[in-house]
Structures are given as C-alpha cells and as structure tokens.
Design a protein around this motif. Structure first.
Motif, PDB file in Angstrom:
ATOM      1  N   ILE A   1      39.374  41.311  48.761  1.00 45.45           N
ATOM      2  CA  ILE A   1      38.474  42.117  48.689  1.00 45.45           C
ATOM      3  C   ILE A   1      37.244  41.495  47.987  1.00 45.45           C
ATOM      4  O   ILE A   1      36.056  41.523  48.419  1.00 45.45           O
ATOM      5  N   ALA A   2      37.508  40.820  46.690  1.00 53.29           N
ATOM      6  CA  ALA A   2      36.490  40.333  46.171  1.00 53.29           C
ATOM      7  C   ALA A   2      35.927  39.086  46.885  1.00 53.29           C
ATOM      8  O   ALA A   2      34.392  39.096  46.861  1.00 53.29           O
TER       9      ALA A   2
ATOM     10  N   VAL B   1      41.915  49.195  42.435  1.00 56.93           N
ATOM     11  CA  VAL B   1      43.177  49.118  42.970  1.00 56.93           C
ATOM     12  C   VAL B   1      44.095  49.049  41.863  1.00 56.93           C
ATOM     13  O   VAL B   1      44.065  47.986  41.027  1.00 56.93           O
TER      14      VAL B   1
ATOM     15  N   CYS C   1      43.384  41.901  46.012  1.00 57.93           N
ATOM     16  CA  CYS C   1      41.971  42.016  45.260  1.00 57.93           C
ATOM     17  C   CYS C   1      41.278  40.756  45.416  1.00 57.93           C
ATOM     18  O   CYS C   1      40.015  40.677  45.534  1.00 57.93           O
TER      19      CYS C   1
ATOM     20  N   ASN D   1      39.527  42.849  35.166  1.00 59.98           N
ATOM     21  CA  ASN D   1      40.985  43.097  35.072  1.00 59.98           C
ATOM     22  C   ASN D   1      41.168  44.181  34.197  1.00 59.98           C
ATOM     23  O   ASN D   1      40.409  44.529  33.058  1.00 59.98           O
TER      24      ASN D   1
ATOM     25  N   HIS E   1      36.896  36.289  37.211  1.00 59.38           N
ATOM     26  CA  HIS E   1      37.604  37.482  36.424  1.00 59.38           C
ATOM     27  C   HIS E   1      36.981  37.864  35.119  1.00 59.38           C
ATOM     28  O   HIS E   1      36.557  36.903  34.309  1.00 59.38           O
TER      29      HIS E   1
ATOM     30  N   LEU F   1      34.761  45.790  41.761  1.00 58.63           N
ATOM     31  CA  LEU F   1      36.322  45.727  42.074  1.00 58.63           C
ATOM     32  C   LEU F   1      36.953  45.858  40.461  1.00 58.63           C
ATOM     33  O   LEU F   1      36.697  44.761  39.666  1.00 58.63           O
TER      34      LEU F   1
ATOM     35  N   THR G   1      40.967  46.062  39.016  1.00 56.60           N
ATOM     36  CA  THR G   1      42.504  46.230  39.279  1.00 56.60           C
ATOM     37  C   THR G   1      43.291  46.050  38.187  1.00 56.60           C
ATOM     38  O   THR G   1      42.853  45.170  37.178  1.00 56.60           O
TER      39      THR G   1
ATOM     40  N   ILE H   1      36.201  40.219  39.742  1.00 61.36           N
ATOM     41  CA  ILE H   1      37.273  40.976  39.507  1.00 61.36           C
ATOM     42  C   ILE H   1      37.309  41.492  38.018  1.00 61.36           C
ATOM     43  O   ILE H   1      37.297  40.538  37.125  1.00 61.36           O
TER      44      ILE H   1
ATOM     45  N   LYS I   1      49.021  43.486  44.079  1.00 62.25           N
ATOM     46  CA  LYS I   1      47.611  43.890  43.620  1.00 62.25           C
ATOM     47  C   LYS I   1      46.775  42.678  43.729  1.00 62.25           C
ATOM     48  O   LYS I   1      45.592  42.734  44.217  1.00 62.25           O
ATOM     49  N   THR I   2      47.207  41.586  43.150  1.00 61.99           N
ATOM     50  CA  THR I   2      46.424  40.156  43.075  1.00 61.99           C
ATOM     51  C   THR I   2      46.134  39.839  44.253  1.00 61.99           C
ATOM     52  O   THR I   2      44.900  39.473  44.457  1.00 61.99           O
TER      53      THR I   2
END
Length: 305
Positions: A23-24, A8, A20, A33, A60, A98, A100, A31, A16-17
């Motif tokens: 989604i996560a 993404v 995401c 990064n 993350h 994922l 992003t 995620i 985006k944050t």
C-alpha cells in the motif's frame, strides 16, 4: 478529496506488514507504526519489527525510536501522531496516510482520542514499584479499592500494570483515576478508512507458531539475554521475552518456554480480534485479497466529501 488516514490492523502474525508495504509503495507514502513495543530500540526480533530491508524500502515512523527506560503511553502517541499527520497533510499535497499495527489502545487513541491522563513522574513510578515488590499486588489492590472504588470494580486485578497505573494517578494527582477517564470521542480533521485482516483460526495459529520458530532461529535467545538486566521495565513486559526470562531463571525448560510463547501469543491474538470486532466501522478482509483491499481503499479515498 478529504485528507484520509488508512488504518490497517488485525491480530499478530496475520500479515499486516507485507500488505502495508505494498500500500505504501502504491501511494508513495511512509508507514506510521502502531505497535507499542516496536517503538523501543533493541526489541527487533521479539516484536517482529520491520527488517532493515523493509525500513529501507519504505520510511517508517515510530520504529526503534525510544530507549527501553523511556516512559511512553497511548496519550503521548496520540499527540505525536496527530502532529505528524498535520505536518504530513500540509506538507507536499498528499492527502492519504497509512498507519498499521496491532496495539489496540494506540490505534484507538488516534482514531477516537484518548483521555488527558497526566503523565506519571519517575518518583511516583519508583515508589509504586518498590511497594509492589515489598507488599505484593493484593495489598495494592486493596488500596486501590479505597482510593478509586469505581476503577477497582472494573480493572483486571491480576493485571499488575493496570492496577499500578491507577494507583500512580491517584498518588500523583490526589484524584481517582476514573476522574480522568471520560471516554469522550474526539472529532478528527481527516477521514479514516479502517481495515482489519483475519484468517481462518487454524491458519492464523499456524502462522503464529511458525513465527515463534523463526524468531528463535533468528536469535531471540541472544536478544533476550542481552536484555535480561532490563527485564523489570515495562517495555520488556511482553510475550516472548517474559517466557525466555523464566527459562533463564530456571523456572521452566526451553521447550516449555517456547510452548508458552506460542500459547500466550495465540491468546493475545484472540484478545485483539475481540477488541477490533467491537468497531462497526472496520471492514474485514483476508490478507490474500490484496486486489480487493486496494480497490476498497481507492474507492473510499476518492469519494467526494
């Protein structure tokens, strides 16, 4: 199902944050990064890094893991992410990951691979840094023209970092930088779903301006003041900090610095959009179309291969 990496991306401040994190949470995954500045410690406000609450909500990777002095590049990022993905897909039966961020080279390195350009040692970096301070960029551009005329013909000769990096490789290897720039796309052992977010231009610009105001409210001045002694490091060659440093130096007023941050951030967003639009495999969405985005990911992920 084939192992799948969902990417993404999109311009800074597009949203985006928030997407995401959803989604996560939906897939129960962390995620990865892909922001080349959020990876450094101490740049939380100026890079709009994930907050403490967001980091607690979703794990993350590559956020605040490097010291400011650490040397890092897209090739190193590619190697570390590929290793992480191999471990992740093999570890617990999950087949979706994922990633992003908005750093174009970092995303491209994972999706397509990046040339195996040698890492630059500290001695060579220091030598070129001293020469830049002593002789200036124009003199070093002239030297690059001799050592690597092909790269000289295409490089942005006002971009100090790129000119210097080309010379660093020439110095360290004894070969032109272009010798290592083959641009061969690498096959990946996983499927890639690319999603890019965008908003109407005026809306995006409004979000950028508001984000800068929020950063100042949250303590950007104090954060930049604590980082001032590191201002020559590549990690601080970043919109937001550069303009504040100029204010500290007395070369601009506070109001001028703020307007430059906003203007330079908008300019960077346009650059990001131009880059991402070159990729025909990217599917574009408005960040507000969350259900449509989630359905698209589900459909693509569940395809049989």
């Amino acid at each position: 199902m084939k192992d799948t990496l969902v990417v993404v991306t999109g311009p800074t401040a597009v949203g985006k944050t928030e997407l995401c994190l959803d989604i996560a949470d939906h897939y129960g995954i962390p995620i990865i990064n892909a922001d080349s500045r959020q990876i450094y410690k101490g740049l939380r406000i100026g890079t709009a890094a994930p907050t403490k609450d967001q980091l607690q909500k979703v794990k993350h990777y590559f956020v605040g893991t490097l010291e400011l002095e650490d040397y890092y590049n897209a090739s190193m990022y590619e190697q570390e992410v590929m290793s992480l993905l191999a471990e992740f897909f093999a570890g617990d039966g999950r087949h979706i990951a994922l990633m992003t961020g908005g750093s174009m080279m970092y995303i491209d390195s994972v999706c397509n691979g990046i040339d195996d350009i040698p890492a630059v040692n500290a001695e060579t970096r220091e030598l070129l840094k001293e020469r830049l301070e002593r002789e200036g960029l124009e003199k070093l551009c002239s030297e690059l023209k001799v050592l690597d005329p092909e790269y000289y013909s295409i490089v942005d000769r006002k971009n100090t970092r790129r000119v210097i990096h080309g010379l660093e490789i020439c110095y360290q290897t004894g070969k032109p930088y272009t010798y290592f720039r083959k641009k061969e796309k690498r096959q990946r052992p996983f499927n890639i779903i690319k999603i890019a977010l965008n908003r109407p231009r005026e809306e995006l610009y409004g979000r950028i301006n508001s984000r800068v105001d929020e950063m100042l409210h949250d303590g950007l001045l104090e954060e930049a003041r604590a980082l001032y002694s590191y201002r020559e490091l590549n990690a601080l060659n970043t919109v937001g900090y550069k303009e504040i440093f100029e204010y500290f130096d007395g070369s601009s007023s506070m109001g001028e610095a703020v307007e430059r941050i906003k203007g330079n951030t908008r300019r960077y967003a346009r650059k990001q959009l131009t880059w991402f639009k070159r990729d025909e495999k990217v599917r574009w969405f408005d960040p507000n179309d969350k259900n449509e985005i989630m359905n698209y990911i589900s459909q693509e992920y569940e395809k049989e291969f």
